[in-house]
Design a protein around this motif. Sequence first.
Motif, mmCIF file in Angstrom:
data_model
loop_
_atom_site.group_PDB
_atom_site.id
_atom_site.type_symbol
_atom_site.label_atom_id
_atom_site.label_comp_id
_atom_site.label_asym_id
_atom_site.label_seq_id
_atom_site.Cartn_x
_atom_site.Cartn_y
_atom_site.Cartn_z
ATOM 1 N N GLY A 23 0.822 -1.210 0.000
ATOM 2 C CA GLY A 23 0.000 0.000 0.000
ATOM 3 C C GLY A 23 0.851 1.252 0.000
ATOM 4 N N VAL A 24 1.939 1.227 0.762
ATOM 5 C CA VAL A 24 2.842 2.379 0.793
ATOM 6 C C VAL A 24 3.455 2.622 -0.579
ATOM 7 N N LEU A 25 3.862 1.540 -1.243
ATOM 8 C CA LEU A 25 4.457 1.683 -2.572
ATOM 9 C C LEU A 25 3.430 2.125 -3.599
ATOM 10 N N ASP A 26 2.203 1.595 -3.489
ATOM 11 C CA ASP A 26 1.159 1.942 -4.459
ATOM 12 C C ASP A 26 0.732 3.398 -4.344
ATOM 13 N N GLU A 27 0.861 3.972 -3.146
ATOM 14 C CA GLU A 27 0.459 5.357 -2.976
ATOM 15 C C GLU A 27 1.243 6.283 -3.906
ATOM 16 N N GLY A 28 2.498 5.898 -4.177
ATOM 17 C CA GLY A 28 3.300 6.719 -5.075
ATOM 18 C C GLY A 28 2.738 6.721 -6.481
ATOM 19 N N LEU A 29 2.202 5.565 -6.909
ATOM 20 C CA LEU A 29 1.613 5.481 -8.237
ATOM 21 C C LEU A 29 0.336 6.309 -8.304
ATOM 22 N N VAL A 30 -0.492 6.173 -7.237
ATOM 23 C CA VAL A 30 -1.730 6.944 -7.221
ATOM 24 C C VAL A 30 -1.426 8.434 -7.197
ATOM 25 N N GLY A 31 -0.406 8.821 -6.419
ATOM 26 C CA GLY A 31 -0.038 10.231 -6.330
ATOM 27 C C GLY A 31 0.471 10.802 -7.640
ATOM 28 N N SER A 32 0.886 9.936 -8.554
ATOM 29 C CA SER A 32 1.386 10.410 -9.847
ATOM 30 C C SER A 32 0.282 10.432 -10.899
ATOM 31 N N ASP A 33 -0.969 10.318 -10.450
ATOM 32 C CA ASP A 33 -2.136 10.353 -11.340
ATOM 33 C C ASP A 33 -2.367 9.051 -12.088
ATOM 34 N N GLN A 104 6.316 6.178 -18.587
ATOM 35 C CA GLN A 104 6.626 4.911 -17.937
ATOM 36 C C GLN A 104 8.015 4.955 -17.296
ATOM 37 N N ALA A 105 8.958 5.605 -17.956
ATOM 38 C CA ALA A 105 10.312 5.719 -17.395
ATOM 39 C C ALA A 105 10.294 6.507 -16.090
ATOM 40 N N THR A 106 9.478 7.544 -16.035
ATOM 41 C CA THR A 106 9.365 8.347 -14.814
ATOM 42 C C THR A 106 8.757 7.510 -13.684
ATOM 43 N N LEU A 107 7.702 6.740 -14.005
ATOM 44 C CA LEU A 107 7.092 5.860 -13.012
ATOM 45 C C LEU A 107 8.093 4.814 -12.522
ATOM 46 N N GLU A 108 8.900 4.300 -13.429
ATOM 47 C CA GLU A 108 9.899 3.293 -13.072
ATOM 48 C C GLU A 108 10.919 3.867 -12.095
ATOM 49 N N SER A 110 10.488 6.397 -10.088
ATOM 50 C CA SER A 110 9.818 6.658 -8.819
ATOM 51 C C SER A 110 9.674 5.385 -7.994
ATOM 52 N N THR A 111 9.292 4.293 -8.654
ATOM 53 C CA THR A 111 9.135 3.019 -7.953
ATOM 54 C C THR A 111 10.471 2.526 -7.425
ATOM 55 N N ASP A 112 11.530 2.635 -8.240
ATOM 56 C CA ASP A 112 12.863 2.216 -7.798
ATOM 57 C C ASP A 112 13.304 3.019 -6.571
ATOM 58 N N ALA A 113 13.007 4.309 -6.592
ATOM 59 C CA ALA A 113 13.394 5.163 -5.465
ATOM 60 C C ALA A 113 12.656 4.740 -4.189
ATOM 61 N N GLN A 114 11.360 4.430 -4.317
ATOM 62 C CA GLN A 114 10.578 4.006 -3.149
ATOM 63 C C GLN A 114 11.090 2.694 -2.576
ATOM 64 N N ILE A 115 11.385 1.749 -3.464
ATOM 65 C CA ILE A 115 11.902 0.464 -2.998
ATOM 66 C C ILE A 115 13.284 0.647 -2.393
ATOM 67 N N GLY A 120 16.680 0.618 2.209
ATOM 68 C CA GLY A 120 17.705 1.416 2.877
ATOM 69 C C GLY A 120 17.617 1.381 4.382
ATOM 70 N N ASP A 121 16.461 1.031 4.911
ATOM 71 C CA ASP A 121 16.298 0.933 6.367
ATOM 72 C C ASP A 121 16.830 -0.387 6.922
ATOM 73 N N LEU A 122 17.258 -1.282 6.031
ATOM 74 C CA LEU A 122 17.740 -2.602 6.454
ATOM 75 C C LEU A 122 19.247 -2.705 6.259
ATOM 76 N N THR A 123 19.893 -3.522 7.058
ATOM 77 C CA THR A 123 21.309 -3.800 6.870
ATOM 78 C C THR A 123 21.493 -4.650 5.611
ATOM 79 N N ASP A 124 22.739 -4.746 5.149
ATOM 80 C CA ASP A 124 23.006 -5.559 3.968
ATOM 81 C C ASP A 124 22.598 -7.008 4.201
ATOM 82 N N SER A 125 22.897 -7.522 5.387
ATOM 83 C CA SER A 125 22.529 -8.902 5.714
ATOM 84 C C SER A 125 21.017 -9.088 5.691
ATOM 85 N N ASP A 126 20.277 -8.118 6.265
ATOM 86 C CA ASP A 126 18.815 -8.234 6.287
ATOM 87 C C ASP A 126 18.219 -8.092 4.895
ATOM 88 N N GLN A 127 18.851 -7.265 4.044
ATOM 89 C CA GLN A 127 18.380 -7.158 2.659
ATOM 90 C C GLN A 127 18.500 -8.504 1.953
#
Length: 307
Positions: A23-33, A104-108, A110-115, A120-127
């Motif tokens: 849901g958090v990730l999808d909000e970015g798509l909805v916010g982009s119209d 589509q490139a802009t959406l891509e 944005s999605t990469d940035a969100q992910i 980024g909140d996880l350690t390398d091991s946890d990733q």
Amino acid sequence: MSTEPERIAGVRAFNRLYTRVIGVLDEGLVGSDYSLSEARVLYELAQQDVHDVPELRKRLDLDAGYASRLLAKLEGQGLLARERSESDARRQTVRLTELGRKTQATLEQSTDAQIGELLGDLTDSDQRRLLAAMGTITRLLGGHRSDPTLVLRPLRAGDYGWVVQRHGELYAREYGFDAGFEGLVAGIVAEYVAAEGSARQAGWIAELDGEPVGSVFCVQGGAADTAKLRLLLVEPSARGHGVGKRLVAECVEFARRSGYRSMELWTQSILTAARAIYRQAGFQLERSEEHHSWGKGLVSEVWRRPL
């Protein structure tokens, strides 16, 4: 087969967490119209120049009426163009316009940035743990790729414990071995780690699509010119992909490059799949002996091959 209530509860708990994260990730798509469905259409169209509309519907599992309205909306925004198929006038094809590709490139991005922020909140091991778990879910529930990527890599921190754990679990489940076998494996791994830095030993982890699925070690045997192959393991989920064959071949080649003149291994007669791999790799059974270990009556075998 019945399913225990606590397992059902576990899946439902995961569903609730997963829904919140997505849901958090999808909000970015909805916010982009653009809705998630619209973004999926744009993404799929970006993968190849022209799509047959029925095939696009099938790929995205869209109802015919809903797909028609969705495509009409995107076409009205200038993001895609629908045309009659050149091979069959009764069928329709669809492709992205220049504006559609840029959108589509802009959406891509944005999605990469969100992910990226999520990871980024996880350690390398946890990733790595998260991605491995996602890979497991995908394989078990989403179908199996016919050509997963197989990679052999050196061992790193955390792999040694994995080797011990997986040997203990798999051999207990498949052959009924008791905890003594896991202790044996732990001792072999401890000896390997104690000799870390030796140019005459090496170990590998096999990964399929980034998840560890196998192991093998090459160490010095009883004689200076003899190498020993140890701890060959292939996860049940990875069997049939040539993992064991690749691991053994890598081990043999390392031993040859390291100046050993022969290679041996110790196994059990009940390990039929492993014995087939050894035979195919040029090993021959040298001797066998009955023994009682790990709670079982077994026949141990020594196999050897020249290098």
